[in-house]
Design an enzyme around this catalytic site. Structure first.
Site, mmCIF file in Angstrom:
data_model
loop_
_atom_site.group_PDB
_atom_site.id
_atom_site.type_symbol
_atom_site.label_atom_id
_atom_site.label_comp_id
_atom_site.label_asym_id
_atom_site.label_seq_id
_atom_site.Cartn_x
_atom_site.Cartn_y
_atom_site.Cartn_z
ATOM 1 N N HIS A 20 3.089 -0.844 0.850
ATOM 2 C CA HIS A 20 2.229 -0.854 2.037
ATOM 3 C C HIS A 20 1.085 0.111 1.813
ATOM 4 O O HIS A 20 1.278 1.172 1.227
ATOM 5 C CB HIS A 20 3.020 -0.450 3.294
ATOM 6 C CG HIS A 20 2.348 -0.850 4.548
ATOM 7 N ND1 HIS A 20 1.375 -0.098 5.140
ATOM 8 C CD2 HIS A 20 2.491 -1.965 5.307
ATOM 9 C CE1 HIS A 20 0.956 -0.723 6.221
ATOM 10 N NE2 HIS A 20 1.603 -1.858 6.345
ATOM 11 N N ASP A 24 7.887 -7.236 6.419
ATOM 12 C CA ASP A 24 8.144 -8.621 6.045
ATOM 13 C C ASP A 24 9.412 -8.802 5.222
ATOM 14 O O ASP A 24 9.838 -9.926 4.988
ATOM 15 C CB ASP A 24 6.952 -9.180 5.248
ATOM 16 C CG ASP A 24 5.766 -9.454 6.152
ATOM 17 O OD1 ASP A 24 5.997 -9.743 7.334
ATOM 18 O OD2 ASP A 24 4.619 -9.369 5.675
HETATM 19 N N1 ACO Z 1 5.590 -5.001 -6.466
HETATM 20 C C1 ACO Z 1 5.284 -4.361 -7.641
HETATM 21 N N2 ACO Z 1 4.299 -3.456 -7.783
HETATM 22 C C2 ACO Z 1 3.572 -3.176 -6.685
HETATM 23 C C3 ACO Z 1 3.818 -3.783 -5.425
HETATM 24 C C4 ACO Z 1 4.895 -4.719 -5.346
HETATM 25 N N3 ACO Z 1 5.174 -5.325 -4.194
HETATM 26 N N4 ACO Z 1 2.953 -3.306 -4.517
HETATM 27 C C5 ACO Z 1 2.176 -2.435 -5.171
HETATM 28 N N5 ACO Z 1 2.543 -2.336 -6.490
HETATM 29 C C6 ACO Z 1 1.976 -1.432 -7.482
HETATM 30 C C7 ACO Z 1 0.614 -1.891 -7.980
HETATM 31 O O1 ACO Z 1 0.707 -2.698 -9.120
HETATM 32 C C8 ACO Z 1 -0.081 -0.576 -8.235
HETATM 33 O O2 ACO Z 1 0.384 -0.061 -9.462
HETATM 34 P P1 ACO Z 1 -0.609 0.856 -10.362
HETATM 35 O O3 ACO Z 1 -0.923 2.069 -9.532
HETATM 36 O O4 ACO Z 1 0.188 1.182 -11.604
HETATM 37 O O5 ACO Z 1 -1.816 0.010 -10.654
HETATM 38 C C9 ACO Z 1 0.454 0.344 -7.139
HETATM 39 O O6 ACO Z 1 1.762 -0.182 -6.824
HETATM 40 C C10 ACO Z 1 -0.412 0.395 -5.890
HETATM 41 O O7 ACO Z 1 -0.636 -0.958 -5.461
HETATM 42 P P2 ACO Z 1 -1.974 -1.472 -4.773
HETATM 43 O O8 ACO Z 1 -2.005 -2.963 -4.875
HETATM 44 O O9 ACO Z 1 -3.134 -0.690 -5.281
HETATM 45 O O10 ACO Z 1 -1.693 -1.025 -3.268
HETATM 46 P P3 ACO Z 1 -2.459 -1.540 -1.995
HETATM 47 O O11 ACO Z 1 -2.320 -0.465 -0.988
HETATM 48 O O12 ACO Z 1 -3.827 -1.990 -2.364
HETATM 49 O O13 ACO Z 1 -1.641 -2.845 -1.563
HETATM 50 C C11 ACO Z 1 0.051 -4.220 -0.653
HETATM 51 C C12 ACO Z 1 -0.659 -2.854 -0.591
HETATM 52 C C13 ACO Z 1 -0.985 -5.345 -0.631
HETATM 53 C C14 ACO Z 1 0.945 -4.364 0.574
HETATM 54 C C15 ACO Z 1 0.879 -4.301 -1.959
HETATM 55 O O14 ACO Z 1 1.878 -3.295 -1.950
HETATM 56 C C16 ACO Z 1 1.506 -5.672 -2.170
HETATM 57 O O15 ACO Z 1 0.885 -6.552 -2.762
HETATM 58 N N6 ACO Z 1 2.772 -5.897 -1.681
HETATM 59 C C17 ACO Z 1 3.411 -7.198 -1.773
HETATM 60 C C18 ACO Z 1 2.903 -8.114 -0.667
HETATM 61 C C19 ACO Z 1 3.427 -7.720 0.697
HETATM 62 O O16 ACO Z 1 4.605 -7.466 0.895
HETATM 63 N N7 ACO Z 1 2.512 -7.707 1.676
HETATM 64 C C20 ACO Z 1 2.843 -7.405 3.072
HETATM 65 C C21 ACO Z 1 2.278 -6.084 3.476
HETATM 66 S S1 ACO Z 1 2.779 -5.633 5.089
HETATM 67 C C22 ACO Z 1 1.799 -6.594 6.071
HETATM 68 O O17 ACO Z 1 0.690 -6.937 5.772
HETATM 69 C C23 ACO Z 1 2.363 -6.996 7.263
#
Ligand code: ACO
Length: 424
Positions: free
Chosen positions: A302, A359
């Site tokens: 998140h 979620d």
């Molecule tokens: N699985 C594996 N790795 C992940 C995940 C995941 N679910 N989420 C983040 N990471 C990693 C990224 O690869 C990144 O790694 P790095 O620093 O080595 O490059 C790091 O964690 C940070 O991730 P970002 O994508 O930069 O984080 P951001 O804050 O931009 O994204 C998000 C947040 C979109 C929720 C992300 O965690 C994600 O894609 N999660 C899966 C989708 C999801 O569950 N979305 C629902 C969110 S809650 C809502 O909207 C109601």
């Protein structure tokens, strides 16, 4: 109010600060470009406040979520969804009389114009219900064309809140080829939705109170979450003075994406995939750690919550309770619990502070309630509706609101001469 100092190219700029009621400090850069010719760059807006708001407070480090000051844990335990709608939109918990009037309004406006039924007929049976919901909410602006008038805002809020569940249920009926079920005025908001989803003309529908309570809880937990992708979209579109319906329809589209509300559908699809692959959750944890795989653990991570998502905590417990009360034995719950355990101990997830989000468990509860996977994100949208409306209303009533218009750093070609086609 303090002042921040910024130095660039031998000059120093004083920037005022703004302090919120929870002592959050922001640097006000709204005059900075005027003073310096410089802009700030913040891709993904991870460090940019787009507004001041009285509606929802989140502290991602401590896992705090409050609607108008009330902790989510208290509201989730004791509140009703319509009460939460009122609280978010009008700022205070309603009195008994105010709530009765509000509920009456929600009941009274739940029917759609008969002509709208024809619009449903035009969609293919495979149409995703989020696409239908978004376009039908836009269509409401054609049936209520005075929706931009200030004195009609409360009426349109009621219309939108009460017609959205009808639209959602009809889109489901359309997808399974069953006759549309009309709303009933003797039912509550949540009962009415379940009735329109699951009743058939051939036999009476018996409402299950466990399902109704679970729906109430899920809607409350999704009701607002400050300036996320869909809410910011609603504010962005509304800032041009676009009407309520089309602003919310844009928010619905933004919510659909798998990185946002669409994740609840993706979580169940992922859990099913793991189940069909012999419940080998470690394999998928490893896959998520391998950046080249393009695979992420859906329902994990998140932008704001970095220790736990309080909504996920409530839903994890609720998933256990609802499945037990309904006598459902879902192997996907077991997989989700194991996946969470493995991921929470894994250095990759620990280092990046990735935890289950709202979620992760919601889909398991929706499935147990009989809600089909394709409808999960629609359920999220129904829950988020009061939050979007409250944010839209706050933005429109704030005299400081200007049309949203970010800047950019241009990185394309510098000036070059146009070549006629015969010379290229
Ligand atoms: N699985 C594996 N790795 C992940 C995940 C995941 N679910 N989420 C983040 N990471 C990693 C990224 O690869 C990144 O790694 P790095 O620093 O080595 O490059 C790091 O964690 C940070 O991730 P970002 O994508 O930069 O984080 P951001 O804050 O931009 O994204 C998000 C947040 C979109 C929720 C992300 O965690 C994600 O894609 N999660 C899966 C989708 C999801 O569950 N979305 C629902 C969110 S809650 C809502 O909207 C109601």
């Amino acid at each position: 109010m303090g002042t921040a100092k910024l130095q660039y190219d031998g000059k120093e700029y004083d920037l005022p600060t703004v302090v919120g009621t929870e002592d959050e400090v922001g640097i006000d850069i709204s005059k900075f470009r005027q003073q310096s010719g410089l802009i700030t760059l913040d891709s993904g807006y991870g460090n940019t406040g787009s507004c001041q708001s009285d509606i929802t407070f989140i502290n991602g480090e401590k896992g705090i979520l409050r609607y108008r000051g009330y902790p989510i844990e208290q509201i989730a335990r004791r509140g009703s969804f319509s009460e939460v709608c009122y609280l978010l939109i009008y700022g205070e918990l309603p009195s008994r009389q105010q709530l009765d009037e509000f509920n009456e309004g929600l009941t009274y406006h739940s029917m759609l114009h008969e002509d709208m039924k024809k619009l449903f007929e035009g969609y293919p049976p495979t149409a995703h219900p989020m696409a239908i919901l978004s376009s039908m909410v836009t269509s409401l602006a054609t049936y209520y064309p005075h929706s931009h008038q200030e004195d009609r805002i409360d009426l349109n809020i009621l219309r939108l809140l009460s017609k959205a569940p009808t639209i959602a249920a009809l889109s489901y009926k359309k997808s399974i080829g069953q006759p549309f079920i009309y709303p009933r005025n003797d039912l509550t908001y949540t009962e009415n939705f379940l009735h329109m989803m699951f009743a058939v003309p051939a036999e009476p529908y018996k409402l299950n109170p466990v399902v109704e309570r679970a729906l109430n809880l899920l809607l409350i937990l999704h009701a607002d979450h400050e300036q996320n992708c869909s809410t910011s979209t609603v504010r962005m579109v509304g800032s041009s003075h676009a009407n309520l319906y089309v602003s919310i329809a844009a928010g619905i589209s933004a919510l659909w994406g798998p990185l946002h509300g669409g994740a609840n559908q993706k979580v169940i699809e992922m859990l099913k995939m793991i189940h069909e692959d012999g419940d080998n959750y470690q394999k998928y944890v490893d896959l998520a750690k391998d950046k080249s795989s393009g695979f992420r653990l859906m329902g994990f991570g998140h932008r704001v919550y970095k220790n736990f998502d309080p909504r996920a905590k409530i839903l994890k417990q609720a998933a256990d309770d609802v499945l037990e009360d309904l006598g459902v034995d879902d192997p996907l719950l077991e997989i989700a619990l194991n996946l969470e355990q493995v991921a929470l101990k894994d250095e990759f997830f620990v280092k990046r502070r990735l935890y289950p989000n709202v979620d992760f468990y919601s889909g398991i509860i929706y499935s147990a309630m009989g809600i089909p996977t394709k409808m999960f994100t629609v359920m999220f949208a129904l829950g988020r509706l009061p939050g979007w409306i409250a944010q839209w209303k706050e933005m429109r009533e704030d005299p400081k609101t200007r049309i949203n218009r970010p800047r950019q750093i241009y990185t394309g070609p510098t000036e070059r001469e146009y070549q006629p086609i015969e010379d290229r």
